[in-house]
Design a protein around this motif. Sequence first.
Motif, short mmCIF file in Angstrom:
data_model
loop_
_atom_site.label_atom_id
_atom_site.label_comp_id
_atom_site.label_asym_id
_atom_site.label_seq_id
_atom_site.Cartn_x
_atom_site.Cartn_y
_atom_site.Cartn_z
N HIS A 374 0.86 -1.19 0.00
CA HIS A 374 0.00 0.00 0.00
C HIS A 374 0.89 1.24 0.00
O HIS A 374 2.10 1.16 0.24
CB HIS A 374 -1.01 0.00 1.15
CG HIS A 374 -0.44 0.12 2.53
ND1 HIS A 374 0.24 1.24 2.97
CD2 HIS A 374 -0.48 -0.72 3.60
CE1 HIS A 374 0.60 1.08 4.23
NE2 HIS A 374 0.18 -0.11 4.64
N GLY A 375 0.30 2.37 -0.28
CA GLY A 375 1.07 3.57 -0.54
C GLY A 375 1.82 4.14 0.64
O GLY A 375 2.74 4.93 0.47
N LYS A 376 1.45 3.72 1.88
CA LYS A 376 2.13 4.25 3.06
C LYS A 376 2.99 3.19 3.74
O LYS A 376 3.32 3.32 4.92
CB LYS A 376 1.10 4.79 4.06
CG LYS A 376 0.40 6.07 3.62
CD LYS A 376 -0.30 6.71 4.82
CE LYS A 376 -0.99 8.02 4.43
NZ LYS A 376 -2.28 7.79 3.79
N ARG A 377 3.38 2.16 3.02
CA ARG A 377 4.14 1.09 3.67
C ARG A 377 5.48 1.59 4.22
O ARG A 377 6.02 1.02 5.16
CB ARG A 377 4.37 -0.06 2.70
CG ARG A 377 5.23 0.28 1.48
CD ARG A 377 5.38 -0.93 0.59
NE ARG A 377 6.10 -0.62 -0.64
CZ ARG A 377 6.28 -1.49 -1.62
NH1 ARG A 377 5.81 -2.71 -1.51
NH2 ARG A 377 6.94 -1.14 -2.71
N ALA A 378 6.03 2.64 3.62
CA ALA A 378 7.32 3.14 4.09
C ALA A 378 7.25 3.64 5.52
O ALA A 378 8.27 3.82 6.17
CB ALA A 378 7.80 4.26 3.17
N PHE A 379 6.03 3.87 6.04
CA PHE A 379 5.88 4.36 7.41
C PHE A 379 5.65 3.22 8.40
O PHE A 379 5.53 3.46 9.60
CB PHE A 379 4.72 5.36 7.51
CG PHE A 379 4.75 6.41 6.44
CD1 PHE A 379 5.91 7.13 6.21
CD2 PHE A 379 3.65 6.68 5.66
CE1 PHE A 379 5.96 8.09 5.22
CE2 PHE A 379 3.68 7.64 4.68
CZ PHE A 379 4.85 8.35 4.46
N ASN A 380 5.55 1.99 7.91
CA ASN A 380 5.30 0.86 8.78
C ASN A 380 6.62 0.44 9.44
O ASN A 380 7.56 0.08 8.74
CB ASN A 380 4.70 -0.30 7.97
CG ASN A 380 4.41 -1.51 8.82
OD1 ASN A 380 5.32 -2.21 9.25
ND2 ASN A 380 3.14 -1.79 9.03
N PRO A 381 6.71 0.48 10.76
CA PRO A 381 7.99 0.17 11.42
C PRO A 381 8.52 -1.22 11.09
O PRO A 381 9.73 -1.40 10.90
CB PRO A 381 7.66 0.31 12.91
CG PRO A 381 6.44 1.17 12.96
CD PRO A 381 5.67 0.87 11.71
#
Length: 940
Positions: A374-381
């Motif tokens: 998903h588009g915000k995966r870079a924010f998933n720790p």
Amino acid sequence: MLRICTQLGLSADEVGRLGALWGKSADMGGGRTNLLISHMIDTAAVAEYMWDHFLAPATRSMLDRVSGGSGRRFFAWLCGIHDCGKASPAFQRKSRAEAAMLAGVGLGWREALVTGETSRQWPHDKAGGFLLRQVLRRAGGWERRQVDWVCPMVSGHHGTLRGATAKDVAHAHGEAHGRSPEWQRAQEHVVELFTRAMGYGTLAEAQPVEAPTRSEQLALLGLVIMADWIASDSTHFPGIPDLARVSVAGARRRAAAAWKERRLDGGLRNLQPTNGTDLIKDRFGHDARASQSLALDVVRAMTAPGLVFIEAPMGEGKTKTALAAAEVLAERFGLSGVFVGMPTQATSDPMFTTVRAWAASAQPGAEDDVVLLHGKRAFNPEWKAMLAGDWATADARFRSVQEDAPSCCMANRQGPADWYLGPKRGLLAHLTVGTIDQLLYAATRTRHVMLRTAGLAGKVVILDEVHACDVYMSQFLKEALFWLGQARVPVLLLSATLPPAQRAELANAYMAGAASAPGHTVDLPAPGGYPNVTAVWPGMPAPVCRHAPTWRDNLPVRVRVLPEPRPGKHTDRDLEQPLIDLLKENLAAGGCALIIRNTVRRAQRTYRELADAFGGDRVILHGQLTTATRADRTEELLDQLGPSDTPRPDRLILVATQVAEQSFDIDADVLITDLAPIDLLLQRIGRLHRHQKTHRPADLQEPTVYVTALDPSQDNAVAPFVDGGAEYIYGRHLLLRTAAQVLAAGATDGWNIPAQVPELVASAYGTAPLAPTAWAGDVEQALNDWETAQQARRTAAAPFLLTRPGEHAAEVLEGLHYAATEATTEDHLAATVRDGTMSIEVILVIRDDTGYQTLDGQRLAADGSVPDGLLDAVVGDMMRLPQRLTPEAVEHLAPLPGWKGNPWLRNARALQLDAARTATLGDYTLTYNEHTGLAYTRAK
């Protein structure tokens, strides 16, 4: 290759022509020209590695069936033949240096007729489809039905499958394709030489014995593209300009090195038989509940891949059930992966953790192969940790999907292979978790859709909360189910409960695909209890529909109405005073209340007006908060109100929107909710008295839901007033039917949950009258309006669906992309499948006289450049704007100057706030408050 040329009886001139046809120019071949035949054999060698280390056993079995037992060799041939169309003047003219050699061996063309425009009109994928069709019929003696499905594997390998136009026919017989006898013989020799190199004695030997289904063809085309992209990496496949140096053995060595560095192995390839085991206990550490055992019994009894509905109350363990069932299906039917689709990005993140834990238990080491989509995966720790700190550039390395894009892989780190991080490639990873959108994209008529189909083939598909799909999204879901059924991909659909009509539509779509018979239907029996499991599959004697007892006692829920003040000259306090009074009464001795509003604006108003009475005992959660704030707030709420050992607050009021409706494991002592359709209302009630061991104040021992956003008339003499925001979102028809159920429950003992859930949903979505006769006129008008709106939304979806109306019975892929779509980016695609204006993500920054800073006051460079260590803080201030602000955001917002060179921020729009955290955007004034989030007003 020279030995094979001799076996074919080619003259020196003919060999010279094969040695002059190039496939990758020196610019794209690492400084050396790569001959056409070399690239074709490289691609075939990659395909062999895909067969050995990537394809699911079910896919290999299909290819063995189609080829008559030589699936591996046929797959390699199918992948390698893709670029045969480069043996044409329209392509060969593209490199002046290489083109000069062709003229010297008798393969020239008239420059005036073969121009740059000609090359654009007659690209090598189209040329290849025509060339192969001619050669297979003329020299190979192939049957028409086999030619018809194989040639689109060539003509579609650049991502689109268009039918031939009059201009195409003209080019196919013109100078651009090569009209001279020398060109025609060279084209034939390319195909024959490559076919011999693959181990076939003649071209006729390569002919398949049967045609795969259309869905299987689309998946195969996606695999062809995958092989081509891997073999187009000049780092591992540098150019070979000398025909004498081209060999299959050499290509296999190159492919082996590339495959090893790419780390594309993986998947569930070593699953152990599960019969006779308590799979729930083995994977999750507790005994299986009755509903979980039932689901596993059903899938173990299936004789073919099919569609399974798992309907159970909130908290029953549907996710664990589905993962265990997926393992059974994968082991039984030769599947090597799983896709889990969730309704939102927020619900995808915890599911990512769950799937990784399950994968580690099912096959140790597989947890490192799970890809978050998903588009915000870079924010998933957890995702960041898997990428070993390289999260900021991991996604950015693969912005290009060009076949000649340079290699950027890192061989020595854990986590999924970098190659899968590129655009359109994510579903090709064996284990994937993302939003349901990822599956719906596979039902859209978009470029490279076949990569998504290939990614789903060989997997078990799990879709959670499918009841959340509205009529528009359901068109894409049904289209996807048709293709999945035709590809024999098993699908598990999870829901608290589904309306009978929706369950039947989804089952019919899947089984129509499985039968390759549009309009095919199945007669589903009604569930006899709850929780229940319904399953259909090809060849079944009859649909299976079984039920089991729930693991916990039914909850008697008292239902009450909190009348909504009708429109008039009210202050915000007037509008919220009934709620304030109710909360004072209910929380006098403490307790935790959950308030769910249908709109952000209502939630913000409620939160503000509770301040005087409840001060710091309140928190708000909705979608117009920054990413970091929402994530932190969600985590804190789960800790306070979830199943953790943390002591609960003495008193807390959570004001939320639909974000608290599903996959949000909190426990409220009392619930106040705006009116919503019954299935969603029941989802909200699932947060009420959710955990049995929770200590509650004496006054809140009886679970009670107060329904507002409506105001009944005296004695129900007329239909109730319903809040306009609720009607805008859900439509008046379902709200009136639900209101009738709410009022009836308020006059009795309420609802018995979950036992009554199926009955309530079936009743609300059925046709039998529910409302008092005095509402008849209003009810009839609402029904007519609703049916008109539903049909309009079905019609609106049709132009974007993968299959043209009336063509589901087609047997080949030719013409699949009958018209272009504008959906190219992730945002465009999301808007396409969710029936909305494209929404825009922005990063909030504060601008002052000296430059820029983050919302928490950390200073950026004067041009907005991000100092080391601040990237997390900057991207944490990202949020998605309401859709009505999209036109203004597109027109007025852009990245900060210093973001241009940052791989993550270069495409991010900045919303610049002043010191008061206010900004003007077109006709709107926007304000961001750290507690309540974004608010906006439009100038009058």
